[in-house]
Design a protein around this motif. Structure first.
Motif, mmCIF file in Angstrom:
data_model
loop_
_atom_site.group_PDB
_atom_site.id
_atom_site.type_symbol
_atom_site.label_atom_id
_atom_site.label_comp_id
_atom_site.label_asym_id
_atom_site.label_seq_id
_atom_site.Cartn_x
_atom_site.Cartn_y
_atom_site.Cartn_z
ATOM 1 N N GLN A 100 -2.189 -1.560 4.775
ATOM 2 C CA GLN A 100 -2.808 -0.571 5.658
ATOM 3 C C GLN A 100 -3.275 -1.274 6.918
ATOM 4 O O GLN A 100 -4.160 -2.130 6.875
ATOM 5 N N ARG A 101 -2.664 -0.943 8.048
ATOM 6 C CA ARG A 101 -2.971 -1.593 9.311
ATOM 7 C C ARG A 101 -3.549 -0.587 10.293
ATOM 8 O O ARG A 101 -3.520 0.620 10.054
ATOM 9 N N SER A 102 -4.055 -1.082 11.397
ATOM 10 C CA SER A 102 -4.702 -0.202 12.375
ATOM 11 C C SER A 102 -3.736 0.819 12.957
ATOM 12 O O SER A 102 -4.154 1.903 13.385
ATOM 13 N N ASP A 103 -2.455 0.489 12.965
ATOM 14 C CA ASP A 103 -1.475 1.418 13.519
ATOM 15 C C ASP A 103 -0.752 2.217 12.441
ATOM 16 O O ASP A 103 0.254 2.876 12.710
ATOM 17 N N GLY A 104 -1.257 2.130 11.181
ATOM 18 C CA GLY A 104 -0.666 2.930 10.119
ATOM 19 C C GLY A 104 -0.344 2.125 8.876
ATOM 20 O O GLY A 104 -0.637 0.923 8.794
ATOM 21 N N PHE A 105 0.260 2.795 7.911
ATOM 22 C CA PHE A 105 0.606 2.160 6.638
ATOM 23 C C PHE A 105 2.010 1.585 6.723
ATOM 24 O O PHE A 105 2.939 2.238 7.215
ATOM 25 N N VAL A 106 2.162 0.358 6.212
ATOM 26 C CA VAL A 106 3.454 -0.332 6.223
ATOM 27 C C VAL A 106 3.903 -0.539 4.785
ATOM 28 O O VAL A 106 3.179 -1.117 3.974
ATOM 29 N N HIS A 107 5.091 -0.063 4.469
ATOM 30 C CA HIS A 107 5.618 -0.167 3.119
ATOM 31 C C HIS A 107 6.244 -1.535 2.864
ATOM 32 O O HIS A 107 6.897 -2.111 3.745
ATOM 33 N N TYR A 108 6.054 -2.030 1.623
ATOM 34 C CA TYR A 108 6.691 -3.263 1.152
ATOM 35 C C TYR A 108 7.297 -2.991 -0.222
ATOM 36 O O TYR A 108 6.921 -2.037 -0.917
ATOM 37 N N THR A 109 8.180 -3.888 -0.634
ATOM 38 C CA THR A 109 8.700 -3.837 -1.992
ATOM 39 C C THR A 109 7.549 -4.004 -2.974
ATOM 40 O O THR A 109 6.724 -4.918 -2.825
ATOM 41 N N ALA A 110 7.474 -3.134 -3.970
ATOM 42 C CA ALA A 110 6.386 -3.188 -4.946
ATOM 43 C C ALA A 110 6.346 -4.545 -5.630
ATOM 44 O O ALA A 110 7.356 -5.022 -6.145
ATOM 45 N N GLY A 111 5.177 -5.181 -5.602
ATOM 46 C CA GLY A 111 4.999 -6.493 -6.212
ATOM 47 C C GLY A 111 5.176 -7.648 -5.253
ATOM 48 O O GLY A 111 4.796 -8.777 -5.572
ATOM 49 N N ALA A 112 5.770 -7.392 -4.074
ATOM 50 C CA ALA A 112 5.973 -8.460 -3.091
ATOM 51 C C ALA A 112 4.681 -8.725 -2.330
ATOM 52 O O ALA A 112 3.764 -7.908 -2.312
ATOM 53 N N TRP A 113 4.601 -9.883 -1.677
ATOM 54 C CA TRP A 113 3.449 -10.249 -0.865
ATOM 55 C C TRP A 113 3.405 -9.334 0.352
ATOM 56 O O TRP A 113 4.308 -9.355 1.193
ATOM 57 N N PRO A 114 2.343 -8.489 0.505
ATOM 58 C CA PRO A 114 2.342 -7.491 1.577
ATOM 59 C C PRO A 114 1.815 -8.020 2.911
ATOM 60 O O PRO A 114 0.959 -7.422 3.563
ATOM 61 N N ILE A 115 2.336 -9.165 3.295
ATOM 62 C CA ILE A 115 1.952 -9.811 4.547
ATOM 63 C C ILE A 115 3.229 -10.311 5.213
ATOM 64 O O ILE A 115 4.153 -10.767 4.537
ATOM 65 N N GLY A 116 3.283 -10.212 6.530
ATOM 66 C CA GLY A 116 4.462 -10.682 7.232
ATOM 67 C C GLY A 116 5.480 -9.578 7.413
ATOM 68 O O GLY A 116 5.171 -8.389 7.300
ATOM 69 N N PRO A 117 6.742 -9.961 7.692
ATOM 70 C CA PRO A 117 7.772 -8.949 7.938
ATOM 71 C C PRO A 117 7.915 -7.998 6.756
ATOM 72 O O PRO A 117 7.975 -8.418 5.601
ATOM 73 N N ALA A 118 7.951 -6.712 7.059
ATOM 74 C CA ALA A 118 8.011 -5.697 6.002
ATOM 75 C C ALA A 118 9.444 -5.438 5.587
ATOM 76 O O ALA A 118 10.352 -5.365 6.417
ATOM 77 N N GLU A 119 9.629 -5.308 4.281
ATOM 78 C CA GLU A 119 10.941 -4.983 3.725
ATOM 79 C C GLU A 119 10.723 -4.208 2.435
ATOM 80 O O GLU A 119 9.793 -4.504 1.674
ATOM 81 N N VAL A 120 11.542 -3.214 2.202
ATOM 82 C CA VAL A 120 11.473 -2.442 0.967
ATOM 83 C C VAL A 120 12.820 -2.524 0.271
ATOM 84 O O VAL A 120 13.833 -2.065 0.789
ATOM 85 N N THR A 121 12.813 -3.153 -0.896
ATOM 86 C CA THR A 121 14.006 -3.229 -1.735
ATOM 87 C C THR A 121 13.778 -2.356 -2.956
ATOM 88 O O THR A 121 12.757 -2.469 -3.628
ATOM 89 N N ALA A 122 14.726 -1.504 -3.253
ATOM 90 C CA ALA A 122 14.590 -0.578 -4.372
ATOM 91 C C ALA A 122 14.818 -1.280 -5.700
ATOM 92 O O ALA A 122 15.479 -2.319 -5.780
ATOM 93 N N PHE A 123 14.269 -0.685 -6.756
ATOM 94 C CA PHE A 123 14.618 -1.047 -8.121
ATOM 95 C C PHE A 123 15.832 -0.193 -8.502
ATOM 96 O O PHE A 123 15.805 1.035 -8.367
#
Length: 221
Positions: A100-123
Motif C-alpha cells: 500500500q503506497r501513497s499513490d495506491g495499492f500495488v499488487h505482487y505475487t502472493a508470498g513474494a517480497w512486496p518491495i521493489g519492482p512489482a510483478e504478479v505471477t499466477a498459480f
C-alpha cells in the motif's frame, strides 16, 4: 487418487455427492466427509470463508488424507463478460497481497517480497479432463466484493475473470507443499452493488453446478 475437496460455504460442500459418505471425521473444527467417487478416495470439507480458513484446511487435509490433489469447488463472483456460468480455473492470483503506497495499492505475487519492482505471477492449476467448461482466471481476496469500481480494478489490474475468497490460498498452499491443485467455480453474482442479494438467490443452484462438474471431472480422471 486421493483427492481433497475444499469449499468455503457448507452449501457448496453438501452439493458434492449429497448425502453420501463412507465415514465422517472431525479434526479440530474441521468436519471431513469421506466418499468414493469412481476409483478415487475423496475427502470433502467446508473450511469456512476466507484465505486463512482455506489455507488451514488445505494443509490439514493434505496431511490427514495424504492428498495427491487439492481441489476447491463452489461459487464465485464474475468480474467481466466471460461467457458462461461455471468454469474450470486455470490460474489463480491474490488480489489483496502487495504494497500500500501513497499513490495506491500495488499488487505482487502472493508470498513474494512486496518491495521493489512489482510483478504478479499466477498459480497454475493442474488441467482437469475436458467436461465442456470454459477456463477462467480467478482473483482471491479477504473481501466480499460489492463495489463495481473495485471489481473493475481487479479485472483490469489483474486480468481477473472471477473473484472469490479461498482459491488463491489453496493454490499457494498446494504450491508450497509440492501438490497439484485444481478448481471449479460457478458464478452467483457480478461482484457489484447487487452481489449480496444475487449471492443469496443463486448460492444453491451455483453450488450444484460446480459440484456436478467436479463429479464429472473426477469420474474422467
Amino acid at each position: 487418487m486421493r483427492i481433497a475437496i475444499i469449499t468455503g460455504v457448507q452449501t457448496e460442500a453438501d452439493a458434492f455427492m449429497p448425502g453420501t459418505y463412507d465415514r465422517l471425521e472431525q479434526h479440530g473444527g474441521l468436519s471431513i466427509r469421506f466418499v468414493s467417487c469412481a476409483t478415487h478416495d475423496v475427502a470433502i470439507s467446508c473450511c469456512g470463508v476466507g484465505k486463512v480458513n482455506a489455507a488451514m484446511a488445505a494443509t490439514l487435509l493434505a496431511a490427514v488424507h495424504q492428498t495427491e490433489l487439492l481441489m476447491i469447488i463452489g461459487t464465485a463472483g464474475k468480474l467481466g463478460s466471460l461467457a458462461g456460468d461455471c468454469f474450470i480455473i486455470h490460474e489463480a492470483v491474490q488480489g489483496d497481497y502487495g504494497a500500500q503506497r501513497s499513490d495506491g495499492f500495488v499488487h505482487y505475487t502472493a508470498g513474494a517480497w512486496p518491495i521493489g519492482p512489482a510483478e504478479v505471477t499466477a498459480f497454475f492449476a493442474r488441467p482437469l479432463p475436458d467436461i465442456g467448461l470454459p477456463q477462467a482466471r480467478i482473483v482471491t481476496g479477504d473481501a466480499f466484493i460489492e463495489c463495481p469500481d473495485h471489481s473493475l480494478r481487479l479485472r483490469d489490474g489483474l486480468a481477473g475473470d472471477l473473484v472469490d475468497m479461498e482459491t488463491g490460498a489453496v493454490a499457494q498452499v498446494a504450491t508450497r507443499l509440492g501438490l497439484p491443485w485444481s478448481a471449479i467455480k460457478a458464478t452467483t453474482d457480478d461482484a457489484n452493488g447487487e452481489s449480496v442479494s444475487d449471492f443469496d438467490a443463486n448460492l444453491l443452484a451455483a453450488s450444484r453446478r460446480a459440484a456436478r462438474a467436479a463429479e464429472q471431472a473426477i469420474h474422467r480422471m
